[in-house]
Structure formats: structure tokens, C-alpha cells
Design an enzyme around this catalytic site. Sequence first.
Site, short mmCIF file in Angstrom:
data_model
loop_
_atom_site.label_atom_id
_atom_site.label_comp_id
_atom_site.label_asym_id
_atom_site.label_seq_id
_atom_site.Cartn_x
_atom_site.Cartn_y
_atom_site.Cartn_z
N ARG A 110 0.85 -1.19 0.00
CA ARG A 110 0.00 0.00 0.00
C ARG A 110 0.89 1.24 0.00
NH1 ARG A 110 -3.25 -3.09 -1.27
NH2 ARG A 110 -5.29 -3.58 -0.34
N GLU A 139 -1.86 8.33 -6.03
CA GLU A 139 -1.87 7.64 -7.33
C GLU A 139 -2.95 8.24 -8.22
OE1 GLU A 139 -2.20 3.42 -6.80
OE2 GLU A 139 -0.42 3.30 -5.53
N HIS A 158 1.34 0.59 -10.13
CA HIS A 158 0.42 -0.29 -9.41
C HIS A 158 -0.02 -1.47 -10.29
CE1 HIS A 158 -2.48 -0.13 -5.77
NE2 HIS A 158 -2.18 -1.38 -6.07
N ALA A 161 -1.62 -6.80 -9.93
CA ALA A 161 -2.48 -7.85 -10.50
C ALA A 161 -2.65 -7.67 -12.01
CB ALA A 161 -3.85 -7.84 -9.82
#
Length: 406
Positions: A110, A139, A158, A161
Amino acid sequence: SVKDSQWDRKRFIGTEVYKKTLGIVGLGKIGSHVAAAAKAMGMKLLAYDPFISAERAEQIGCRLVELDLLFQESDYITLHIPKTPETTHLINADAIAKMKPTTRIINCARGGIIDEDALFTALKEGRIAGAALDVFESEPLGESSLRQLGQEIILTPHLGASTAEAQVNVAVDVAEQIRDVLLGLPARSAVNIPGLHPDVMEQLRPYLQLAETLGNLVGQLAGGRVESLEIRLQGELANNQSQPIVVAALKGLLSQALRERVNYVNASIEAKERGIRVVETRDSARQDYMGSLHLEAKGTLGQHSVTGALLGDGEIRITDVDEFPINVPPNRYMVFTRHRDMPGIIGKIGSLLGSFNVNIASMQVGRKIVRGDAVMVLSIDDPLPEGILAEILKVPGIRDAYTVTL
């Protein structure tokens, strides 16, 4: 360089991870997976997680240590913790000063866990060797001094995933769970308690909130790592199904550590992974209220207990703290003290908080004998400012003091 017809091998000398020390901050699901991968590459593993037992860490292959020692000995430090008030800027100038000049920091957890200004200064001045960040305090990353750095830092937007497989797997998983529910099967990732008849669920719902609140409270009073949790159903509550109440208590207990990552489905699993022993008992003879719940947590910093009940209108009451009788509703911000029952101590605490502009919404004292030990419970309107808890502990007669956020 090879594409440009160059063969400049000297520019691309790497650093091995074999036999290097990896410090893992947070040994949850992701941290444990990282440990397994690092162990396969021959790394030495240190870990810091105040909610994991040493036995569980050993099973994963890590040596559980204090945070300062992890900073001092690690060649690589990887973060796998949620962002909370306690973990915000966990990696700051003081923490970096304890690291070796060869240390590299990785954050895919985070944004905000690392003080980016302190990291920039450390990298620019060569105090540590490098960093790799996939998450940031703001962000998308805007104007940031980190952009001025060169090869000593890797910045990615980021991408945790962002693989073709992950995107497909998420869609397939959602579709499969919808199919299962339509076929009458349980949903694997439900955030509520599965397998309960609606009538039973409706009957227990108020007690689930009671259990979660008490679990959250006793976890914060216990502090540190909890090793065992006793859950005692009392009065008429002892005649009900206990599993949902146990799960709710565990969810509350783990909420400070895991935040939104803990729910009614995974709470029992998370507790087991952290080596928390759960003991369930019943006492139907206890008739102080129609139904009450008692939780006792034992851990590395001692043990604490709380009892709570529901009033006729369903309002939650905390009725006991560490065997001292009280009767207070839970509040967002609370202060608990253990002190000697003596004249003037309540006034001193009130004056101290008032001098720091802390408004007290309610106050109650519980005691067993006159001039013995007592417990004071204060509900306040705002979070206790930093440093005041230490001032409370300086008041003559105060033995312990705790802040709680519910």
C-alpha cells in the site's frame, strides 16, 4: 545494448539474492507466499508480524524478530501489510538510518507505508542501495522527487495484478461463483457467514455485532500478539449456535491487524494461521442479562477480558473489563485506565485531558473494593492526540492506560 550492436557487459553486473537476508514485514497470505519463493532461492528469512506466533513463523521458514533487528540485518526488505495509522510512514528516516547501505526496499502493498521524501533523501545520498515501488502515497504518481532518481529506484504504476491471466481468472471466478449460487451451492468468497438458516441468522444478528465489538476491544487492550482467545456464551445465549458468534469475535479481534482483509469467511482461517488458540465455553447459569458474552485474550503482553450484553432495545453495553463491573456503551474513541482507587485521580485525568482540549463525552469507574484497584472508562469525541497517553501514565496512581478505537 545488444540491440544497438554493443557488448557492454561491465554495465550490467547484478546482485545475487542467494544467501542474502530477506526481511518480510507482514506474514499474511502474500507474505507467506513470498517467503516460500525466497526460501526456494536460498535466502535467509527474517519476519516481523506482531500477530503471528513464533511457531507459525518457523513453519513458514522465517525467524520472527523485532522490527529494528529486521531493519538492521536485512539485505532486502519487502512490505506486505495494510496501511493503518500505525503503519503509515513505517519506513521513515529513523527506520532507514538503521539499515545497511546495501539494503533494498520493495513495496507492493500500500502507498503511504514508506515516507517517500525520506526514501528520496536516503537514495540520493547513498544511505541505502535501492528501492522498487509499485504503490505510492498519491496515485497516479504526480510531481514527485522520486522521478529525479536514476537506476537506484524502480517505479511501476500499481501493476500488482496486471497480468493477462489475472484479469481472465477474476472474470472466470466471478462467473463460477454466480453459477454456484444459482445452483444452490455456497459462495466461496462471501463476506457473510455461510450455511445459516435465515431465521437463525436474524436471531443472532445483534449478537454478531456484540461479538465483533468485544473482539475488537479485547484485542486492542491485549496489544501485541494474541496467543489464545476464550469465548464464553452466557445466559440464554449459551443455548444458541456458537459458530457465528465465535467467527464474529475473531473478525473483531483481527480487524486492527487486517482491516478490510478479514471477514466472516476467513476470520477462523486467519486466526489459525496466526497460531491463535480458540477456546469456546458456555455458562447458561449466568443470568446477569438475558444473554451476555465474555471474551478473554492472552498474549505476549499479558491477558485482558471483557464482557458485554444487549439491552432490550438491542443496544450494546460493555458490562465488565478485566473483572471490574462497568456499564458503558461502546464509543468510537475510548480511553481505559487501571488505577488505584484514591481521591483526586479522576479530577487529575479530567484536567489533563481538558488542558489538551480533549472533550470527554462520558466517564465511568468500576471497582471491587474501596481503595483497591479500579478501572476508568472514558468516551471522548476525538482521537487522543499523540503523547497524551504517556502523560496519563505519569499521573500518580495510574498503573496502565490504553486507547481504543472501535
